[in-house]
Design a protein around this motif. Structure first.
Motif, PDB file in Angstrom:
ATOM      1  N   GLN A  27       1.653  -0.923   0.155  1.00  0.00           N
ATOM      2  CA  GLN A  27      -0.302   0.144   0.093  1.00  0.00           C
ATOM      3  C   GLN A  27       1.096   0.725   0.021  1.00  0.00           C
ATOM      4  O   GLN A  27       2.039   1.189   0.977  1.00  0.00           O
ATOM      5  N   ALA A  28       0.254   1.906  -0.971  1.00  0.00           N
ATOM      6  CA  ALA A  28       1.404   3.452  -0.883  1.00  0.00           C
ATOM      7  C   ALA A  28       0.802   4.340  -0.474  1.00  0.00           C
ATOM      8  O   ALA A  28      -0.574   4.755  -1.345  1.00  0.00           O
ATOM      9  N   TRP A  29       1.131   5.589  -0.200  1.00  0.00           N
ATOM     10  CA  TRP A  29       0.317   7.358  -0.307  1.00  0.00           C
ATOM     11  C   TRP A  29       1.104   8.241  -0.493  1.00  0.00           C
ATOM     12  O   TRP A  29       2.411   7.966  -0.435  1.00  0.00           O
ATOM     13  N   SER A  30       0.484   8.829  -1.228  1.00  0.00           N
ATOM     14  CA  SER A  30       1.113   9.928  -1.728  1.00  0.00           C
ATOM     15  C   SER A  30       1.021  11.242  -1.099  1.00  0.00           C
ATOM     16  O   SER A  30      -0.359  11.335  -0.399  1.00  0.00           O
ATOM     17  N   ALA A  31       1.613  12.274  -1.421  1.00  0.00           N
ATOM     18  CA  ALA A  31       1.129  13.386  -0.634  1.00  0.00           C
ATOM     19  C   ALA A  31      -0.002  14.318  -1.385  1.00  0.00           C
ATOM     20  O   ALA A  31      -0.456  14.614  -2.308  1.00  0.00           O
ATOM     21  N   GLY A  32      -1.314  15.004  -0.071  1.00  0.00           N
ATOM     22  CA  GLY A  32      -2.222  15.131  -1.254  1.00  0.00           C
ATOM     23  C   GLY A  32      -2.558  16.335  -0.457  1.00  0.00           C
ATOM     24  O   GLY A  32      -1.250  17.325  -0.748  1.00  0.00           O
ATOM     25  N   ALA A  55       7.773  -2.984  -1.922  1.00  0.00           N
ATOM     26  CA  ALA A  55       7.262  -1.440  -0.869  1.00  0.00           C
ATOM     27  C   ALA A  55       8.774  -0.403  -0.841  1.00  0.00           C
ATOM     28  O   ALA A  55       8.549   0.414  -0.967  1.00  0.00           O
ATOM     29  N   GLU A  56      10.009  -1.868  -0.653  1.00  0.00           N
ATOM     30  CA  GLU A  56      11.161  -1.493  -0.816  1.00  0.00           C
ATOM     31  C   GLU A  56      11.462  -0.468  -2.286  1.00  0.00           C
ATOM     32  O   GLU A  56      12.659   1.057  -2.238  1.00  0.00           O
ATOM     33  N   ARG A  57      10.995  -0.766  -3.549  1.00  0.00           N
ATOM     34  CA  ARG A  57      11.181   0.164  -4.591  1.00  0.00           C
ATOM     35  C   ARG A  57      10.447   1.524  -4.738  1.00  0.00           C
ATOM     36  O   ARG A  57      10.849   2.422  -5.462  1.00  0.00           O
ATOM     37  N   GLY A  58       9.344   1.592  -3.883  1.00  0.00           N
ATOM     38  CA  GLY A  58       8.125   2.458  -3.861  1.00  0.00           C
ATOM     39  C   GLY A  58       8.743   3.887  -3.039  1.00  0.00           C
ATOM     40  O   GLY A  58       8.416   4.610  -3.226  1.00  0.00           O
ATOM     41  N   ALA A  59       9.469   2.763  -2.161  1.00  0.00           N
ATOM     42  CA  ALA A  59       9.569   3.949  -0.531  1.00  0.00           C
ATOM     43  C   ALA A  59      10.164   5.317  -1.496  1.00  0.00           C
ATOM     44  O   ALA A  59       9.718   6.624  -0.395  1.00  0.00           O
ATOM     45  N   PHE A  62       7.082   7.665  -3.316  1.00  0.00           N
ATOM     46  CA  PHE A  62       5.887   7.877  -2.540  1.00  0.00           C
ATOM     47  C   PHE A  62       5.941   8.713  -1.064  1.00  0.00           C
ATOM     48  O   PHE A  62       6.713   8.253  -1.023  1.00  0.00           O
ATOM     49  N   ALA A  63       4.721   9.099  -0.794  1.00  0.00           N
ATOM     50  CA  ALA A  63       4.999   9.972   0.751  1.00  0.00           C
ATOM     51  C   ALA A  63       5.495   8.839   1.592  1.00  0.00           C
ATOM     52  O   ALA A  63       6.326   9.606   2.345  1.00  0.00           O
ATOM     53  N   GLY A  64       4.601   7.842   1.164  1.00  0.00           N
ATOM     54  CA  GLY A  64       4.713   6.184   2.104  1.00  0.00           C
ATOM     55  C   GLY A  64       4.082   5.290   1.705  1.00  0.00           C
ATOM     56  O   GLY A  64       3.494   5.109   0.402  1.00  0.00           O
ATOM     57  N   VAL A  65       5.210   4.030   2.345  1.00  0.00           N
ATOM     58  CA  VAL A  65       4.710   2.740   1.462  1.00  0.00           C
ATOM     59  C   VAL A  65       4.443   2.037   3.087  1.00  0.00           C
ATOM     60  O   VAL A  65       5.228   2.018   4.110  1.00  0.00           O
ATOM     61  N   VAL A  66       3.803   0.778   2.733  1.00  0.00           N
ATOM     62  CA  VAL A  66       4.205  -0.161   3.928  1.00  0.00           C
ATOM     63  C   VAL A  66       3.785  -1.866   2.972  1.00  0.00           C
ATOM     64  O   VAL A  66       3.359  -1.406   1.671  1.00  0.00           O
ATOM     65  N   GLY A  77     -14.248 -14.234   4.863  1.00  0.00           N
ATOM     66  CA  GLY A  77     -14.050 -12.766   4.360  1.00  0.00           C
ATOM     67  C   GLY A  77     -13.218 -11.899   5.737  1.00  0.00           C
ATOM     68  O   GLY A  77     -12.597 -10.886   5.381  1.00  0.00           O
ATOM     69  N   GLU A  78     -14.266 -12.308   6.625  1.00  0.00           N
ATOM     70  CA  GLU A  78     -13.481 -12.155   8.009  1.00  0.00           C
ATOM     71  C   GLU A  78     -11.656 -11.657   7.458  1.00  0.00           C
ATOM     72  O   GLU A  78     -10.880 -12.457   7.574  1.00  0.00           O
ATOM     73  N   VAL A  79     -11.217 -10.742   8.431  1.00  0.00           N
ATOM     74  CA  VAL A  79      -9.349  -9.667   8.102  1.00  0.00           C
ATOM     75  C   VAL A  79      -9.210  -9.968   9.806  1.00  0.00           C
ATOM     76  O   VAL A  79      -9.383  -9.524   9.994  1.00  0.00           O
ATOM     77  N   ASP A  80      -7.891 -11.290   9.465  1.00  0.00           N
ATOM     78  CA  ASP A  80      -7.451 -11.141  11.477  1.00  0.00           C
ATOM     79  C   ASP A  80      -6.603  -9.246  11.413  1.00  0.00           C
ATOM     80  O   ASP A  80      -5.782  -8.393  11.027  1.00  0.00           O
ATOM     81  N   GLU A  81      -6.824  -9.522  12.626  1.00  0.00           N
ATOM     82  CA  GLU A  81      -6.283  -7.238  12.940  1.00  0.00           C
ATOM     83  C   GLU A  81      -5.010  -7.414  12.782  1.00  0.00           C
ATOM     84  O   GLU A  81      -4.598  -6.151  12.680  1.00  0.00           O
ATOM     85  N   ASN A  82      -4.561  -7.903  12.990  1.00  0.00           N
ATOM     86  CA  ASN A  82      -3.047  -8.219  13.687  1.00  0.00           C
ATOM     87  C   ASN A  82      -1.966  -8.159  12.346  1.00  0.00           C
ATOM     88  O   ASN A  82      -1.753  -9.753  11.962  1.00  0.00           O
ATOM     89  N   ALA A  83      -1.851  -7.961  11.479  1.00  0.00           N
ATOM     90  CA  ALA A  83      -1.712  -7.422  10.122  1.00  0.00           C
ATOM     91  C   ALA A  83       0.167  -7.474  10.364  1.00  0.00           C
ATOM     92  O   ALA A  83       0.529  -6.931  12.059  1.00  0.00           O
ATOM     93  N   THR A  84       0.645  -8.703   9.901  1.00  0.00           N
ATOM     94  CA  THR A  84       2.434  -8.654   9.748  1.00  0.00           C
ATOM     95  C   THR A  84       2.655  -7.215   9.260  1.00  0.00           C
ATOM     96  O   THR A  84       3.091  -7.566   7.822  1.00  0.00           O
ATOM     97  N   VAL A  85       3.498  -6.027   9.831  1.00  0.00           N
ATOM     98  CA  VAL A  85       4.219  -5.237   8.647  1.00  0.00           C
ATOM     99  C   VAL A  85       5.397  -5.999   8.449  1.00  0.00           C
ATOM    100  O   VAL A  85       6.739  -6.276   9.078  1.00  0.00           O
ATOM    101  N   LEU A  86       5.575  -6.259   7.435  1.00  0.00           N
ATOM    102  CA  LEU A  86       7.353  -6.431   6.748  1.00  0.00           C
ATOM    103  C   LEU A  86       7.818  -5.101   5.871  1.00  0.00           C
ATOM    104  O   LEU A  86       8.873  -5.193   6.025  1.00  0.00           O
ATOM    105  N   PHE A  87       7.222  -3.918   5.642  1.00  0.00           N
ATOM    106  CA  PHE A  87       8.468  -2.992   5.714  1.00  0.00           C
ATOM    107  C   PHE A  87       7.318  -1.539   5.491  1.00  0.00           C
ATOM    108  O   PHE A  87       6.315  -2.165   5.178  1.00  0.00           O
ATOM    109  N   ARG A  88       8.206  -0.874   6.104  1.00  0.00           N
ATOM    110  CA  ARG A  88       7.176   0.565   6.347  1.00  0.00           C
ATOM    111  C   ARG A  88       8.763   1.517   6.507  1.00  0.00           C
ATOM    112  O   ARG A  88       9.214   1.349   6.228  1.00  0.00           O
ATOM    113  N   ALA A  89       8.194   2.941   5.554  1.00  0.00           N
ATOM    114  CA  ALA A  89       8.749   4.145   5.260  1.00  0.00           C
ATOM    115  C   ALA A  89       7.640   5.430   4.439  1.00  0.00           C
ATOM    116  O   ALA A  89       6.635   4.721   4.776  1.00  0.00           O
TER     117      ALA A  89
END
Length: 98
Positions: A27-32, A55-59, A62-66, A77-89
Motif C-alpha cells: 500500500q502506498a500513499w501520495s502527498a495530498g 515497498a522498498e522500490r516504492g519508498a 511515494f510519501a509513504g509505503v507499507v 472474508g473476515e480479516v485478522d486485525e493483527n497484520a504483520t508489517v513487513l516494511f514501512r517507510a
C-alpha cells in the motif's frame, strides 16, 4: 468452516476450523493537499518477499509505503486485525505505527 474431530477428543466432539489464507499487500500513499495523505490502490502479491520488494522500490516514489501480511478467513472474508508489517517507510496512517 470444516468440522474435524481432534485425536484427543472423544467420539462426537468436533473442533471447528476456519479455512484461512495469508495475503500479502503493498500500500502506498501520495502527498495530498496540506498535510494529508492520499491512498493509492493496494496491490496484492503472491509472497511476502514480493510485497516487501515492491515497498522498498516504492519508498522513494511515494510519501509513504507499507507492505503487510494478513490472515483472512476464506469462508467469511473476515480479516485478522493483527497484520504483520513487513516494511514501512515515509509517512503512513497511524495504524501502521511510527
Amino acid at each position: 468452516m470444516k468440522r474435524r474431530r481432534s485425536d484427543n477428543e472423544p467420539k462426537g466432539c468436533y473442533l471447528l476450523r476456519m479455512a484461512t489464507e495469508t495475503i500479502h499487500i503493498f500500500q502506498a500513499w501520495s502527498a495530498g493537499k496540506g498535510n494529508r495523505l492520499r491512498a493509492e490502490a493496494p496491490i496484492r502479491f503472491k509472497s511476502a518477499a514480493e510485497a516487501k520488494g515492491r515497498a522498498e522500490r516504492g519508498a522513494e516514489k511515494f510519501a509513504g509505503v507499507v507492505a503487510i501480511s494478513q490472515v483472512v478467513d476464506v469462508d467469511t472474508g473476515e480479516v485478522d486485525e493483527n497484520a504483520t508489517v513487513l516494511f514501512r517507510a515515509g509517512r503512513t496512517p497511524a495504524e501502521f505505527g511510527e
